[in-house]
Design an enzyme around this catalytic site. Structure first.
Site, mmCIF file in Angstrom:
data_model
loop_
_atom_site.group_PDB
_atom_site.id
_atom_site.type_symbol
_atom_site.label_atom_id
_atom_site.label_comp_id
_atom_site.label_asym_id
_atom_site.label_seq_id
_atom_site.Cartn_x
_atom_site.Cartn_y
_atom_site.Cartn_z
ATOM 1 N N ASP A 87 32.326 19.196 -21.957
ATOM 2 C CA ASP A 87 33.770 19.133 -21.967
ATOM 3 C C ASP A 87 34.130 18.651 -23.376
ATOM 4 O O ASP A 87 33.326 18.024 -24.032
ATOM 5 C CB ASP A 87 34.183 18.099 -20.915
ATOM 6 N N CYS A 93 0.859 -1.171 0.000
ATOM 7 C CA CYS A 93 0.000 0.000 0.000
ATOM 8 C C CYS A 93 0.899 1.225 0.000
ATOM 9 O O CYS A 93 1.686 1.437 0.918
ATOM 10 C CB CYS A 93 -0.915 -0.039 1.217
#
Ligand code: ADP
Ligand code: MG
Length: 750
Positions: free
Chosen positions: A450, A13
């Site tokens: 980069d 649940c």
């Protein structure tokens, strides 16, 4: 700070999961508690020196109160047969309430655990066993509902009167809803009053009290069918997501005393020899000692083309051997192997919650009490103040409110959506370390790349060697290679490859690598400098700058400039399209940062059509650039930095989302980044963004749909227009639809 994990077996649940999390969070000494409904794990961080036993007791207490059928266990990672027998006893104890969940899950772990043991039960048997068992339980529930349904229809058609009518409907009601009532009673005894079971019981009792027998039964029937669908849907999704991530190897064939024995991967030591036959998973990282084959790397990389491997090459756990038998010398124990790292990362991903998830958790906290209070007012106030208003009528309206008071649809479907998104991304070789990052990828303004190893392949070819001051070209290359021999920078790897002779490492002393500059080292007693113009300037060496487009290494020997090496790198195959794809996805600004010289930087930038380029940066200057860009960004939008993990860890860490490229084999990258792209493809960043957008869209749809339907039915209910039917639909029906909608993310195609 330390961290432990527990498994919450039978957790079924989602709303209870967040209640448990909330309560545990409040235990003293606990820094942070997260319950992951999807993987059923509780993760705790707390200060080192705390009394664990006491904490464990408190946790068990809390769980016992809220969800008595949940079993708290230390997370099983590296234990063997002992846990197995425990699992079996758990599975055979038929004392749980939600059969479908319980059984499936026990067996699932049981089956998983099987890989860790030495008891040689054939694998398939387990699979079969699991399915038949689970199907059996679902079947039982379906049969029960069918039986109830048939009796109900007889009651409807037979036009019975008086006690016979009551008897028939009551019989149907008990068959269908008996377990709901039992659960409600049990919960009340534990002090948990307002749960779904109680509300359904009250609502349907109400119908019986007003002699609306058929409605009482029908609503309960509808509710139970909804619950059944809901648990089937949750289970199916859990399974399909976890199977996406099912890369855990079950066993290793290890050579010991001239014999081949089957053991759990955890039992294999470094430097032992393992044999992998065609069709088997490579269980541990290692180097091929004998044999060659094609391996399927798709579980890690999403790449469908098999890769050729042969003697001397590294193979990673998680690859699947397709052809020949290969003999591997193990280089990392299981816990350190790629598979373990990835599994850990993905399993922990949903503990970093997305904003949407946090919103829902908060919302759920206030929603239920608010609706319950309004329901109480509806039942009490109108009958007193409005003329002609009957208690029965308003009680009915109030009970409609109670039925809709569970926020289950959202509490289940939203985390499921994110979890599915993370699972889908992993199928494409994109590992996302948290739902928060997946959500953030949805709103990217700037992507900073980069250059070396990220946009370019990082495989350099020497195009030109110059020597001066009486040195020879061969000497220049030799000293460069010696100097680079300890570095793992792409430049170093390429230079060493170019220098074909053997490198005697005992001739190398005082090695120092200066990020963004190059290398200072002593070789055969000579002081060698290898690096860029900055290094030469820094060390005050007189040198002649080379005027050409390429990455240039200058070499000085004993303070004298000896010559230079020009090397060239090529763009990655998909770099150009990868950047175009980002532009197509509303990324406004694409920036390239590099420590390399301006000429080559500009050339690459032009080819790739990035918006901005900054060259000759030292690692800390890359961070500064990122901060500058960060100051100018639109509030609420994100900056992504993409690097290869080699000397750009600080920038990776500083960006809103740090993405590391080429995660395969690079631990540094996996550690430092928020997202790891296992393959070397820049185009995967756009794929990640696409998955993120798709996920977000589904999540928003679910929020709007669930809240919309609930609000509508609440409104209609208050005015007496909506009936219990609509209320049950607004509860379980909406849940099922939202869950199914969440699962659409698994269908994502590039
Ligand atoms: P990028 O930003 O392109 O990834 P780096 O920051 O890794 O580049 O390196 C920047 C520059 O520093 C390189 O272009 C090179 O000139 C120099 N450099 C870095 N590491 C080395 C090394 N191991 N050997 C020689 N030069 C190096
Ligand atoms: Mg770099």
């Amino acid at each position: 700070m330390s961290k432990i994990q527990w498994t919450l077996d039978n957790l079924d649940c989602a709303h209870c999961a967040s209640k448990i999390e909330d309560k545990i969070q409040k235990i003293e000494d606990i820094e942070k508690a997260t319950v992951n409904f999807m993987t059923k794990t509780l993760t705790l961080t707390f200060k080192e020196d705390k009394n664990l036993d006491k904490i464990e007791e408190q946790i068990k207490d809390i769980v016992q109160k809220l969800e008595p059928h949940v079993i708290v266990k230390k997370k099983i990672g590296k234990t063997h047969c002992k846990t197995l027998s425990k699992q079996i006893s758990c599975c055979s104890g038929h004392h749980h309430e939600h059969h479908i969940h319980d059984h499936c899950d026990c067996h699932h772990e049981h089956h998983e655990e099987h890989g860790h043991d030495q008891c040689d039960v054939p694998h398939d048997h387990h699979e079969e066993h699991r399915h038949s068992h689970e199907d059996g339980d679902t079947k039982k529930t379906i049969l029960k509902l069918l039986l109830g349904g048939v009796i109900f229809s007889i009651g409807l058609m037979g036009e019975f009167k008086g006690n016979v009518e009551l008897g028939i409907f009551l019989g149907a009601y008990i068959i269908v809803g008996g377990e709901v009532i039992v659960r409600a009673l049990k919960n009340i005894m534990r002090g948990q009053v307002f749960d779904e079971n109680f509300l359904m019981t009250i609502a349907t009792f109400g119908a019986f009290a007003t002699r609306e027998f058929p409605e009482g039964v029908a609503v309960m029937l509808f509710y139970q069918v909804g619950e059944l669908f809901q648990s089937i849907a949750v289970n199916k999704s859990r399974k399909s997501i976890t199977s996406l991530m099912d890369i855990r190897p079950d066993f290793a064939n290890v050579k010991r005393n001239g014999e081949l024995i089957k053991v759990s991967p955890e039992e294999v030591l470094v430097n032992e020899m393992i044999v992998v036959k065609p069709g088997e998973k490579v269980p541990l990282d290692g180097v091929i000692a004998q044999g060659k084959s094609m391996v399927d790397t798709s579980a890690l990389t999403g790449e469908s083309m098999p890769r050729h491997v042969e003697e001397g090459e590294t193979v990673l756990s998680g690859f699947i051997n397709q052809r020949g038998v290969i003999c591997i010398k193990v280089s990392k124990e299981f816990g350190e192997s790629t598979v373990s790292k990835i599994l850990e990362l993905v399993e922990n991903a949903s503990s970093r919650k997305a904003k949407a998830e946090n919103f829902i958790t908060k919302f759920a906290k206030y929603y239920t009490p608010a609706v319950v209070i309004i329901a109480a007012m509806l039942a009490i106030i109108p009958p007193i103040f409005i003329e002609g208003a009957t208690v029965v009528e308003w009680l009915y309206r109030a009970s409609i409110f109670l039925v809709i008071s569970c926020p289950c649809a959202l509490v289940i479907s939203i985390p499921l959506g994110f979890f599915g998104g993370i699972g889908t991304a992993s199928k494409y070789g994109i590992l996302i370390k948290g739902s928060n990052y997946l959500e953030a990828l949805n709103n990217v303004e700037t992507v900073i790349f980069d250059k070396t190893g990220t946009l370019t392949q990082g495989i350099f070819h020497v195009t030109q060697i110059d020597a001066t001051n009486g040195f020879h070209k061969d000497e220049v290359l030799k000293y460069a290679a010696y100097a680079e021999s300890y570095s793992n920078h792409p430049i170093a790897v390429s230079i060493i490859k170019e220098y074909k002779d053997e490198i005697y490492k005992d001739k190398i002393n005082d090695y120092e690598e200066i990020s963004g500059y190059g290398i200072v080292v002593s070789v055969e007693g000579k002081k060698i400098l290898v690096g860029n113009n900055k290094l030469m300037d820094h060390k005050k060496i007189k040198f002649k700058e080379i005027d050409c487009v390429g990455t240039i290494l200058y070499i000085a020997i004993d303070e004298v400039y000896a010559g230079s090496i020009v090397i060239e790198d090529t763009l990655k195959e998909d770099a150009i399209e990868g950047i175009q794809a980002l532009k197509d996805h509303q990324v406004r600004n694409i920036v390239m940062l590099t420590g390399d010289n301006k000429k080559i930087a500009n050339k690459v930038a032009n080819e790739l059509k990035v918006h901005e380029v900054y060259a000759e940066l030292l690692p800390h200057e890359k961070v500064e650039k990122l901060e500058n860009i960060d100051h100018q960004k639109t509030c609420g939008r994100n900056i992504v930095f993409v690097g290869d993990g080699i000397n750009d860890a600080p920038v990776l860490a500083r960006a809103d989302i740090g993405i590391a490229m080429g995660g395969l084999g690079s631990d540094a990258a996996i550690e430092a980044a928020d997202v790891v792209i296992m393959t070397d493809e820049p185009s995967k960043i756009a794929t990640a963004i696409k998955i993120s957008k798709r996920t977000k869209r589904i999540v928003i749809q679910n929020i709007i749909f669930a809240l919309g339907v609930k609000a509508l039915v609440l409104g209609l209910g208050a005015f007496g227009i909506a009936t219990m039917w609509e209320a049950v639909f607004a509860d379980v029906g909406v849940s099922v639809i939202a869950i199914l909608n969440s699962m659409r993310i698994l269908k994502f195609k590039k």
